[in-house]
Design an enzyme around this catalytic site. Sequence first.
Site, PDB file in Angstrom:
ATOM      1  N   ASP A 185      16.753 -48.153 -16.330  1.00  0.00           N
ATOM      2  CA  ASP A 185      15.454 -48.425 -15.712  1.00  0.00           C
ATOM      3  C   ASP A 185      15.583 -49.865 -15.223  1.00  0.00           C
ATOM      4  OD1 ASP A 185      12.934 -49.186 -15.021  1.00  0.00           O
ATOM      5  OD2 ASP A 185      11.949 -48.226 -16.698  1.00  0.00           O
ATOM      6  N   HIS A 186      15.793 -50.026 -13.918  1.00  0.00           N
ATOM      7  CA  HIS A 186      16.189 -51.354 -13.437  1.00  0.00           C
ATOM      8  C   HIS A 186      15.128 -52.418 -13.737  1.00  0.00           C
ATOM      9  CE1 HIS A 186      13.703 -50.278  -9.971  1.00  0.00           C
ATOM     10  NE2 HIS A 186      13.600 -51.573  -9.759  1.00  0.00           N
ATOM     11  N   HIS A 248       8.876 -47.473 -15.724  1.00  0.00           N
ATOM     12  CA  HIS A 248       8.717 -48.935 -15.665  1.00  0.00           C
ATOM     13  C   HIS A 248       7.503 -49.439 -16.461  1.00  0.00           C
ATOM     14  CE1 HIS A 248      11.567 -48.348 -12.588  1.00  0.00           C
ATOM     15  NE2 HIS A 248      10.758 -48.217 -11.572  1.00  0.00           N
TER      16      HIS A 248
HETATM   17  P1  NAP Z   1      21.609 -41.087  -1.330  1.00  0.00           P
HETATM   18  O1  NAP Z   1      21.644 -42.246  -0.426  1.00  0.00           O
HETATM   19  O2  NAP Z   1      21.041 -39.791  -0.834  1.00  0.00           O
HETATM   20  O3  NAP Z   1      23.087 -40.834  -1.827  1.00  0.00           O
HETATM   21  C1  NAP Z   1      23.481 -39.640  -2.442  1.00  0.00           C
HETATM   22  C2  NAP Z   1      24.953 -39.705  -2.739  1.00  0.00           C
HETATM   23  O4  NAP Z   1      25.326 -38.468  -3.340  1.00  0.00           O
HETATM   24  C3  NAP Z   1      25.821 -39.910  -1.517  1.00  0.00           C
HETATM   25  O5  NAP Z   1      26.809 -40.851  -1.828  1.00  0.00           O
HETATM   26  C4  NAP Z   1      26.453 -38.545  -1.316  1.00  0.00           C
HETATM   27  O6  NAP Z   1      27.737 -38.691  -0.777  1.00  0.00           O
HETATM   28  C5  NAP Z   1      26.558 -38.061  -2.745  1.00  0.00           C
HETATM   29  N1  NAP Z   1      26.684 -36.608  -2.833  1.00  0.00           N
HETATM   30  C6  NAP Z   1      25.767 -35.686  -2.453  1.00  0.00           C
HETATM   31  N2  NAP Z   1      26.256 -34.441  -2.688  1.00  0.00           N
HETATM   32  C7  NAP Z   1      27.491 -34.602  -3.238  1.00  0.00           C
HETATM   33  C8  NAP Z   1      28.495 -33.708  -3.699  1.00  0.00           C
HETATM   34  N3  NAP Z   1      28.326 -32.388  -3.675  1.00  0.00           N
HETATM   35  N4  NAP Z   1      29.636 -34.227  -4.176  1.00  0.00           N
HETATM   36  C9  NAP Z   1      29.837 -35.566  -4.211  1.00  0.00           C
HETATM   37  N5  NAP Z   1      28.923 -36.465  -3.813  1.00  0.00           N
HETATM   38  C10 NAP Z   1      27.757 -35.993  -3.321  1.00  0.00           C
HETATM   39  O7  NAP Z   1      20.822 -41.390  -2.692  1.00  0.00           O
HETATM   40  P2  NAP Z   1      20.518 -42.831  -3.337  1.00  0.00           P
HETATM   41  O8  NAP Z   1      19.306 -43.388  -2.715  1.00  0.00           O
HETATM   42  O9  NAP Z   1      21.757 -43.639  -3.342  1.00  0.00           O
HETATM   43  O10 NAP Z   1      20.088 -42.409  -4.820  1.00  0.00           O
HETATM   44  C11 NAP Z   1      21.004 -41.965  -5.782  1.00  0.00           C
HETATM   45  C12 NAP Z   1      20.314 -41.887  -7.135  1.00  0.00           C
HETATM   46  O11 NAP Z   1      19.850 -43.171  -7.495  1.00  0.00           O
HETATM   47  C13 NAP Z   1      19.075 -40.987  -7.161  1.00  0.00           C
HETATM   48  O12 NAP Z   1      18.982 -40.381  -8.415  1.00  0.00           O
HETATM   49  C14 NAP Z   1      17.928 -41.969  -6.963  1.00  0.00           C
HETATM   50  O13 NAP Z   1      16.712 -41.486  -7.513  1.00  0.00           O
HETATM   51  C15 NAP Z   1      18.447 -43.149  -7.751  1.00  0.00           C
HETATM   52  N6  NAP Z   1      17.870 -44.431  -7.330  1.00  0.00           N
HETATM   53  C16 NAP Z   1      18.061 -44.896  -6.057  1.00  0.00           C
HETATM   54  C17 NAP Z   1      17.537 -46.125  -5.689  1.00  0.00           C
HETATM   55  C18 NAP Z   1      17.747 -46.702  -4.313  1.00  0.00           C
HETATM   56  O14 NAP Z   1      17.333 -47.839  -4.107  1.00  0.00           O
HETATM   57  N7  NAP Z   1      18.369 -45.994  -3.398  1.00  0.00           N
HETATM   58  C19 NAP Z   1      16.803 -46.883  -6.615  1.00  0.00           C
HETATM   59  C20 NAP Z   1      16.633 -46.391  -7.911  1.00  0.00           C
HETATM   60  C21 NAP Z   1      17.182 -45.164  -8.247  1.00  0.00           C
HETATM   61  P3  NAP Z   1      28.329 -37.789   0.424  1.00  0.00           P
HETATM   62  O15 NAP Z   1      27.211 -37.473   1.354  1.00  0.00           O
HETATM   63  O16 NAP Z   1      29.369 -38.701   1.009  1.00  0.00           O
HETATM   64  O17 NAP Z   1      28.901 -36.615  -0.246  1.00  0.00           O
END
Ligand code: NAP
Length: 508
Positions: A185-186, A248
């Site tokens: 939980d950042h 949070h």
């Molecule tokens: P995102 O931009 O949609 O990235 C999703 C990632 O999953 C991509 O790297 C995608 O890579 C990979 N992926 C999807 N299907 C896959 C598969 N079958 N095999 C391997 N890799 C796969 O999502 P995100 O925003 O980074 O969020 C990721 C997690 O962090 C989520 O749970 C989100 O709730 C959490 N989070 C994110 C943030 C933020 O600021 N973004 C903040 C807090 C928490 P490819 O498309 O290259 O396969």
Amino acid sequence: MKAHIKPKPTVFMIFGGTGDLAERKLIPALYNLFLAEYMPKEFKIVGLGRTAYQDDSFREVLLEGVNKHSRSGKAEKDKWAEFAEHISYLKADVHNEKDYEKMEKIIETCDASWSEPSVIIHYLAVTPQFFPIIAKNLAKMKLANDINRTRIVVEKPFGHDLESAKELNHLLKNIFHESQIYRIDHYLGKETVQNMLAFRFANALFEPIWNRNYIEHVQISVTEDIGVEDRGGYYNTSGALRDMVQNHILQVLCLVAMEPPVNFDAEEIRNRKVDVLRAMRKFGSEEIRHNTVRGQYSEGWVEGEKVVGYREEKDVDPDSNTETFAALKFFIDNWRWQNVPFYVRTGKRIHQKSSIISIQFKDVPHLIFPSKSTESWQQNRLIISIQPEMSIRLQVQAKRPGLDMILNPVDMVFNYDGTYSTDTPEAYETLLLDAMKGDQTLFMRGDQVETAWELLMPVLESWESKKSISFPNYSADSWGPETAEALIAKDGFHWFTLPIKKSEKEKK
Ligand code: NAP
């Protein structure tokens, strides 16, 4: 510069290496740890995803991310080159077992050339639907079985409700020992949030008055000025209660309300926090009716620009019942806090972005001053501002200079910016370093997550089963629905806000 005690050699396997979180937060954080000489001499960062990259093209994308998002600004060419040597890319699909064999090879190669066996951190920066398959495949391919070497970091959201959180805990605990699981939980990595522990337990001053005898009520506000932006699809299945309160806000509330721990051990601190969650009064239908408020934003104007309402946002159901605002009144049924209300609120498209804890003390037992002296009387308040301002201020009464005895509230302020010249680390820097060192203090334990869900389930179920007839009920750039004002006003209080400083307004 004094050398830091460095973590052991580490391999970071970032599932979702091509995603937004890796680009905006994880890689900039690791790069800043590298610049500050916190990274071990031997480390490897492996980004995993299905996108076709070579190591070089992957590093370039990451460099762009660092240049855009790192708190240290644009990367210096030489430093980046030195750091980037530690990064590689593995084209992999989380479902494909063969790809896990490739991961194993990478770890073997590191171990063969490094001075000691590495710590392996599997970082799940992917959507939660993939958590189970990754955990199962790691177990199947024997990449999870060494309790001392292997860790898994799980991003939020941890479950969608109590049942799914229990299921995920059950699955992870069948594969990993609790000491290997880092539920992130950042918020807990934020400097001001960590300072709550220092402030409460490193000063003798506050503990004697930190209870129902002196504190009248507590408020925690986490408000955002933005709408759902491009996360409408996700947000519509989540809402403010799941997105902010379950994690949070309840974590911050635990830090305010916990009993003093015996020592600074992760387990001791986490035990004291879960005690708070267990003592929180359950919501029955009466409490839901009187002590909770939900809201959804309509269109409006923000800084001269027209913005759409929630139901008109991309990927949002035009008839959505999802709340973008939540306010709740909690009670903690223990000796310290009996009958002290804890008000929390959170919302999107609120007039001001801020995260503030306000602790209001009871009034003096007897007022000796004449009424004309006390026209701007204000009870003592302690205000901990987490963002955008990072400060702790104590509001006290003082005599205004002059020939008359006129009192007015003044602030005694500890401001991070004015006190320290060093930049404060990003929350992810703290948390990634802790994960490397094996320190779980700032990560949520399985029972904490479940107890937090348990507390909120009656509210979630009630809100989901009864469609709100008043939605949308607050306009963009307001402070939320009127009913949220009423929630606190009926007890004789009002929501506390810090005035925005001009420089912060300009930054927006
Ligand atoms: P995102 O931009 O949609 O990235 C999703 C990632 O999953 C991509 O790297 C995608 O890579 C990979 N992926 C999807 N299907 C896959 C598969 N079958 N095999 C391997 N890799 C796969 O999502 P995100 O925003 O980074 O969020 C990721 C997690 O962090 C989520 O749970 C989100 O709730 C959490 N989070 C994110 C943030 C933020 O600021 N973004 C903040 C807090 C928490 P490819 O498309 O290259 O396969």
